[in-house]
Design an enzyme around this catalytic site. Structure first.
Site, PDB file in Angstrom:
ATOM      1  N   GLU A 156      -5.803  54.883   3.513  1.00 21.21           N
ATOM      2  CA  GLU A 156      -6.753  54.949   4.620  1.00 21.21           C
ATOM      3  C   GLU A 156      -7.956  54.066   4.310  1.00 21.21           C
ATOM      4  O   GLU A 156      -8.478  54.064   3.198  1.00 21.21           O
ATOM      5  CB  GLU A 156      -7.192  56.395   4.852  1.00 21.21           C
ATOM      6  CG  GLU A 156      -7.918  56.574   6.168  1.00 21.21           C
ATOM      7  CD  GLU A 156      -8.120  58.032   6.522  1.00 21.21           C
ATOM      8  OE1 GLU A 156      -9.290  58.419   6.710  1.00 21.21           O
ATOM      9  OE2 GLU A 156      -7.120  58.779   6.619  1.00 21.21           O
TER      10      GLU A 156
ATOM     11  N   ASP B 209      -6.736  67.288   2.690  1.00 17.07           N
ATOM     12  CA  ASP B 209      -6.624  65.993   2.012  1.00 17.07           C
ATOM     13  C   ASP B 209      -5.171  65.557   1.865  1.00 17.07           C
ATOM     14  O   ASP B 209      -4.841  64.387   2.077  1.00 17.07           O
ATOM     15  CB  ASP B 209      -7.320  66.047   0.648  1.00 17.07           C
ATOM     16  CG  ASP B 209      -8.809  66.323   0.792  1.00 17.07           C
ATOM     17  OD1 ASP B 209      -9.517  65.445   1.300  1.00 17.07           O
ATOM     18  OD2 ASP B 209      -9.246  67.426   0.428  1.00 17.07           O
TER      19      ASP B 209
ATOM     20  N   ASP C 193      -5.152  59.317   0.711  1.00 19.36           N
ATOM     21  CA  ASP C 193      -6.429  59.572   1.381  1.00 19.36           C
ATOM     22  C   ASP C 193      -7.489  59.594   0.283  1.00 19.36           C
ATOM     23  O   ASP C 193      -7.684  60.605  -0.376  1.00 19.36           O
ATOM     24  CB  ASP C 193      -6.389  60.910   2.121  1.00 19.36           C
ATOM     25  CG  ASP C 193      -7.727  61.237   2.779  1.00 19.36           C
ATOM     26  OD1 ASP C 193      -8.355  60.318   3.341  1.00 19.36           O
ATOM     27  OD2 ASP C 193      -8.156  62.406   2.721  1.00 19.36           O
TER      28      ASP C 193
END
Length: 174
Positions: A68, A140, A9
């Site tokens: 992502e 996160d 991420d």
């Protein structure tokens, strides 16, 4: 056969990472955490992301990486900075000769929670449940693990259901 997946991420301040093993349909938690960059010049911060993810890759030896995708933010400058952090993360993976898959936040949330517009807390709770974790991962790290779970489930989850020819509306396949 076990496949080790690294989920990332990306973020300029905090980049989350999560590592899991997939054997058949079974997922097992390996590791997760956050890479925090110091305040300062952009090149130095990108270097921290690149080198730190390189260390994670060397330590955990993933075979696949899921990252992502950047969403378009209201602030174009923030979007650009996020894209550069994402680029550093992808470079760490391709430098290690690893294949990289990319997923939107909508795909990741749909895969893990069943709702493409789920709140961060819902993602954290579902990651905790799906991986049978004793504690709740940070937002996160949870997002990174969710990205890895999404990849393990073939992008949209749904247990390998063919999604070609469908589209997503309101977080659902139609």
């Amino acid at each position: 056969m076990i496949t080790r997946i690294l989920g990332i991420d990306p973020g300029l301040r905090i980049t989350g990472f999560g590592v899991l093993d997939k054997q058949g349909q079974q997922l097992s938690y390996v590791a997760s955490g956050c890479i925090k960059t110091p305040d300062g010049e952009l090149p130095e911060r990108l270097k921290v992301i690149l080198l730190s993810l390189g260390e994670v890759i060397a330590l955990h030896q993933p075979q696949q990486v899921a990252v992502e995708k950047v969403f378009v933010n209201v602030n174009p400058q923030s979007t650009l900075l996020l894209g550069q952090a994402r680029g550093a993360a992808i470079c760490a993976a391709v430098s290690a000769h690893l294949p990289v898959a990319e997923y939107t936040a909508l795909q990741v949330k749909q895969s893990v929670v069943g709702n493409g517009h789920a709140a961060k807390e819902q993602v954290q709770e579902m990651v905790k449940r799906l991986l049978n974790l004793s504690g709740t991962p940070s937002p996160d790290a949870a997002d990174a693990l969710a990205c890895a779970i999404c990849h393990a489930h073939g992008g949209m989850g749904l247990g390998g259901l063919a999604t070609k020819g469908f589209r997503v509306k309101g977080g659902r396949l139609i």
